[in-house]
Design a protein around this motif. Structure first.
Motif, PDB file in Angstrom:
ATOM      1  N   PHE A  28      22.644  40.821  35.968  1.00  0.00           N
ATOM      2  CA  PHE A  28      23.975  41.123  36.482  1.00  0.00           C
ATOM      3  C   PHE A  28      23.980  42.486  37.173  1.00  0.00           C
ATOM      4  CE2 PHE A  28      24.045  42.762  32.104  1.00  0.00           C
ATOM      5  CZ  PHE A  28      24.562  44.033  32.277  1.00  0.00           C
ATOM      6  N   ALA A  29      24.871  42.610  38.149  1.00  0.00           N
ATOM      7  CA  ALA A  29      25.068  43.885  38.840  1.00  0.00           C
ATOM      8  C   ALA A  29      26.416  44.448  38.433  1.00  0.00           C
ATOM      9  CB  ALA A  29      25.025  43.676  40.356  1.00  0.00           C
ATOM     10  N   ARG A  30      26.484  45.748  38.230  1.00  0.00           N
ATOM     11  CA  ARG A  30      27.721  46.388  37.790  1.00  0.00           C
ATOM     12  C   ARG A  30      28.361  47.139  38.944  1.00  0.00           C
ATOM     13  NH1 ARG A  30      28.432  50.212  32.399  1.00  0.00           N
ATOM     14  NH2 ARG A  30      30.511  51.028  32.885  1.00  0.00           N
ATOM     15  N   GLY A  31      29.661  46.959  39.087  1.00  0.00           N
ATOM     16  CA  GLY A  31      30.414  47.655  40.119  1.00  0.00           C
ATOM     17  C   GLY A  31      31.752  48.124  39.577  1.00  0.00           C
ATOM     18  N   ASN A  32      32.702  48.338  40.495  1.00  0.00           N
ATOM     19  CA  ASN A  32      33.998  48.888  40.097  1.00  0.00           C
ATOM     20  C   ASN A  32      35.062  48.426  41.087  1.00  0.00           C
ATOM     21  OD1 ASN A  32      36.177  51.166  40.142  1.00  0.00           O
ATOM     22  ND2 ASN A  32      35.047  51.502  38.248  1.00  0.00           N
ATOM     23  N   ILE A  33      36.208  48.010  40.549  1.00  0.00           N
ATOM     24  CA  ILE A  33      37.375  47.699  41.378  1.00  0.00           C
ATOM     25  C   ILE A  33      38.577  48.414  40.784  1.00  0.00           C
ATOM     26  CG2 ILE A  33      38.891  45.923  42.323  1.00  0.00           C
ATOM     27  CD1 ILE A  33      36.824  43.873  41.874  1.00  0.00           C
ATOM     28  N   ASP A  34      39.219  49.251  41.577  1.00  0.00           N
ATOM     29  CA  ASP A  34      40.433  49.951  41.131  1.00  0.00           C
ATOM     30  C   ASP A  34      40.234  50.640  39.788  1.00  0.00           C
ATOM     31  OD1 ASP A  34      41.494  48.859  43.407  1.00  0.00           O
ATOM     32  OD2 ASP A  34      42.840  47.456  42.396  1.00  0.00           O
ATOM     33  N   GLY A  35      39.054  51.232  39.589  1.00  0.00           N
ATOM     34  CA  GLY A  35      38.782  51.948  38.356  1.00  0.00           C
ATOM     35  C   GLY A  35      38.383  51.079  37.180  1.00  0.00           C
ATOM     36  N   ARG A  36      38.195  49.786  37.405  1.00  0.00           N
ATOM     37  CA  ARG A  36      37.822  48.854  36.339  1.00  0.00           C
ATOM     38  C   ARG A  36      36.386  48.373  36.534  1.00  0.00           C
ATOM     39  NH1 ARG A  36      43.263  47.873  37.337  1.00  0.00           N
ATOM     40  NH2 ARG A  36      44.550  47.776  35.449  1.00  0.00           N
ATOM     41  N   ASN A  37      35.666  48.192  35.432  1.00  0.00           N
ATOM     42  CA  ASN A  37      34.303  47.687  35.504  1.00  0.00           C
ATOM     43  C   ASN A  37      34.297  46.250  36.018  1.00  0.00           C
ATOM     44  OD1 ASN A  37      33.045  50.009  34.479  1.00  0.00           O
ATOM     45  ND2 ASN A  37      33.433  49.368  32.371  1.00  0.00           N
ATOM     46  N   LEU A  38      33.357  45.962  36.914  1.00  0.00           N
ATOM     47  CA  LEU A  38      33.187  44.630  37.457  1.00  0.00           C
ATOM     48  C   LEU A  38      31.712  44.261  37.350  1.00  0.00           C
ATOM     49  CD1 LEU A  38      34.505  42.246  39.145  1.00  0.00           C
ATOM     50  CD2 LEU A  38      33.478  43.367  41.134  1.00  0.00           C
ATOM     51  N   TYR A  39      31.441  43.071  36.831  1.00  0.00           N
ATOM     52  CA  TYR A  39      30.071  42.587  36.672  1.00  0.00           C
ATOM     53  C   TYR A  39      29.911  41.327  37.525  1.00  0.00           C
ATOM     54  CZ  TYR A  39      30.503  45.716  32.700  1.00  0.00           C
ATOM     55  OH  TYR A  39      30.735  46.808  31.914  1.00  0.00           O
ATOM     56  N   ARG A  40      28.824  41.261  38.259  1.00  0.00           N
ATOM     57  CA  ARG A  40      28.599  40.155  39.199  1.00  0.00           C
ATOM     58  C   ARG A  40      27.230  39.528  38.920  1.00  0.00           C
ATOM     59  NH1 ARG A  40      28.596  43.016  43.303  1.00  0.00           N
ATOM     60  NH2 ARG A  40      26.410  42.910  43.937  1.00  0.00           N
ATOM     61  N   PHE A  41      27.198  38.190  38.849  1.00  0.00           N
ATOM     62  CA  PHE A  41      25.944  37.494  38.587  1.00  0.00           C
ATOM     63  C   PHE A  41      26.091  36.037  39.018  1.00  0.00           C
ATOM     64  CE2 PHE A  41      28.605  37.838  34.825  1.00  0.00           C
ATOM     65  CZ  PHE A  41      28.767  36.517  34.419  1.00  0.00           C
ATOM     66  N   PRO A  42      24.970  35.398  39.360  1.00  0.00           N
ATOM     67  CA  PRO A  42      25.017  33.985  39.778  1.00  0.00           C
ATOM     68  C   PRO A  42      24.850  33.043  38.592  1.00  0.00           C
ATOM     69  CG  PRO A  42      22.846  34.882  40.195  1.00  0.00           C
ATOM     70  CD  PRO A  42      23.641  36.001  39.587  1.00  0.00           C
ATOM     71  N   VAL A  43      25.531  31.905  38.654  1.00  0.00           N
ATOM     72  CA  VAL A  43      25.347  30.814  37.703  1.00  0.00           C
ATOM     73  C   VAL A  43      25.382  29.512  38.496  1.00  0.00           C
ATOM     74  CG1 VAL A  43      26.229  29.605  35.672  1.00  0.00           C
ATOM     75  CG2 VAL A  43      26.453  32.092  35.813  1.00  0.00           C
ATOM     76  N   ASN A  44      24.289  28.766  38.464  1.00  0.00           N
ATOM     77  CA  ASN A  44      24.209  27.484  39.171  1.00  0.00           C
ATOM     78  C   ASN A  44      24.577  27.603  40.649  1.00  0.00           C
ATOM     79  OD1 ASN A  44      23.448  26.152  36.807  1.00  0.00           O
ATOM     80  ND2 ASN A  44      25.566  25.738  36.235  1.00  0.00           N
ATOM     81  N   GLY A  45      24.168  28.706  41.267  1.00  0.00           N
ATOM     82  CA  GLY A  45      24.451  28.900  42.687  1.00  0.00           C
ATOM     83  C   GLY A  45      25.852  29.383  42.990  1.00  0.00           C
ATOM     84  N   CYS A  46      26.654  29.582  41.965  1.00  0.00           N
ATOM     85  CA  CYS A  46      28.029  30.078  42.119  1.00  0.00           C
ATOM     86  C   CYS A  46      28.054  31.555  41.717  1.00  0.00           C
ATOM     87  CB  CYS A  46      28.969  29.268  41.233  1.00  0.00           C
ATOM     88  SG  CYS A  46      30.700  29.764  41.294  1.00  0.00           S
ATOM     89  N   LEU A  47      28.723  32.385  42.489  1.00  0.00           N
ATOM     90  CA  LEU A  47      28.794  33.802  42.163  1.00  0.00           C
ATOM     91  C   LEU A  47      29.954  34.036  41.199  1.00  0.00           C
ATOM     92  CD1 LEU A  47      27.211  36.318  42.804  1.00  0.00           C
ATOM     93  CD2 LEU A  47      28.780  36.786  44.693  1.00  0.00           C
ATOM     94  N   VAL A  48      29.642  34.652  40.064  1.00  0.00           N
ATOM     95  CA  VAL A  48      30.632  34.921  39.019  1.00  0.00           C
ATOM     96  C   VAL A  48      30.994  36.401  39.042  1.00  0.00           C
ATOM     97  CG1 VAL A  48      31.096  34.878  36.539  1.00  0.00           C
ATOM     98  CG2 VAL A  48      29.735  33.049  37.582  1.00  0.00           C
ATOM     99  N   TYR A  49      32.299  36.683  39.007  1.00  0.00           N
ATOM    100  CA  TYR A  49      32.818  38.050  38.971  1.00  0.00           C
ATOM    101  C   TYR A  49      33.587  38.231  37.665  1.00  0.00           C
ATOM    102  CZ  TYR A  49      32.019  38.080  44.049  1.00  0.00           C
ATOM    103  OH  TYR A  49      31.461  38.007  45.302  1.00  0.00           O
TER     104      TYR A  49
END
Length: 259
Positions: A28-49
């Motif tokens: 997973f990759a970690r990011g930020n939206i509006d001061g909140r933690n956001l984690y992004r990773f693929p599952v079955n070819g679908c991008l999960v946020y």
């Protein structure tokens, strides 16, 4: 024009709910939206946020808005802990929302239900590997509520009611955007355990846990220590089972043509 690749949004309030899920996710990759933690990773070819909303309806609504704006998900999964209102649910059991209520300034109102087809898909997928999800009604409140009083107000109108603090707000934002939602909660405290504190005693005005307020409250009320230790253990137990349910739900929801 339809999107070429689908995406799935996930909303959870606290790091303690999210960490066991991330422990099951690779890459997973970690990011930020509006001061909140956001984690992004693929599952079955679908991008999960996966966004960490913070506690309470206001934080949940704002986080869901930000998630929708950023990721435009095709479906949303909400998960977290909850407290059983009536006997019949034990610590660590998993509940899938089929009804959602919002308690606001003493008024209890029912929201339009979560997506029935996605709920059935998740429940069936988990059942295949021997992980039962029970169906119940989620009651979203702004803080901790007395369970005996809440049981009296419900009057048996919904099966297996569970107290929590975010689902109705996430559901409202998802439905306003035309996005289907499914919600899962793990039981962190049984019906016979009334919590002996208000969430505001441990949090700042935005319902974020504040170490100084926690220490001050415990120093003033040391009799809370056994309950807090018990709740921490219960949450770890519920968190492990909940993380497995979330992993399976992600697998089910990201299958071809799931949404």
């Amino acid at each position: 024009m339809a999107k070429e690749n689908k995406s799935l949004g996930v909303v959870a309030a606290m790091p303690q709910e999210i960490a066991p899920v991330l422990a099951r996710i690779k890459g997973f990759a970690r990011g930020n939206i509006d001061g909140r933690n956001l984690y992004r990773f693929p599952v079955n070819g679908c991008l999960v946020y996966l966004i960490e909303s913070g506690m309470g309806p206001a934080q949940a609504a704002a986080a869901t808005k930000a998630l929708i704006r950023h990721a435009a998900p095709d479906a949303i999964l909400n998960f977290g802990f909850g407290g059983a209102v009536l006997a019949g649910l034990e610590v660590g059991e998993l509940v899938l929302a089929d009804r959602v209520f919002r308690l606001d300034q003493g008024n209890l109102a029912e929201s339009p239900p979560p997506d029935a087809a996605l709920a059935a898909l998740v429940q069936d997928y988990c059942a295949r590997v021997g992980l039962p999800l029970r169906r119940g009604g989620f009651i979203t409140a702004c803080g901790i509520r007395n369970k005996v009083e809440m049981a009296g107000r419900l009057g048996g109108s919904t099966a297996l009611p569970l107290l929590e603090m975010e689902t109705a707000a996430v559901l409202e934002q998802a439905q306003s955007a035309g996005i289907p939602l499914v919600a899962i909660r793990g039981v962190s405290d049984a019906a016979d355990e009334e919590l002996g504190f208000a969430i505001e005693e441990f949090c700042d005005t935005n319902l974020k846990l504040n170490p100084w307020r926690i220490a001050w409250t415990i120093a003033k009320r040391p009799l809370l220590i056994p309950q807090l230790i018990r709740l921490a253990g219960n949450s770890r137990r519920a968190g492990k089972r909940l993380a497995l349910a979330v992993e399976l739900a992600l697998q089910a929801l990201t299958r071809q043509n799931a949404f």
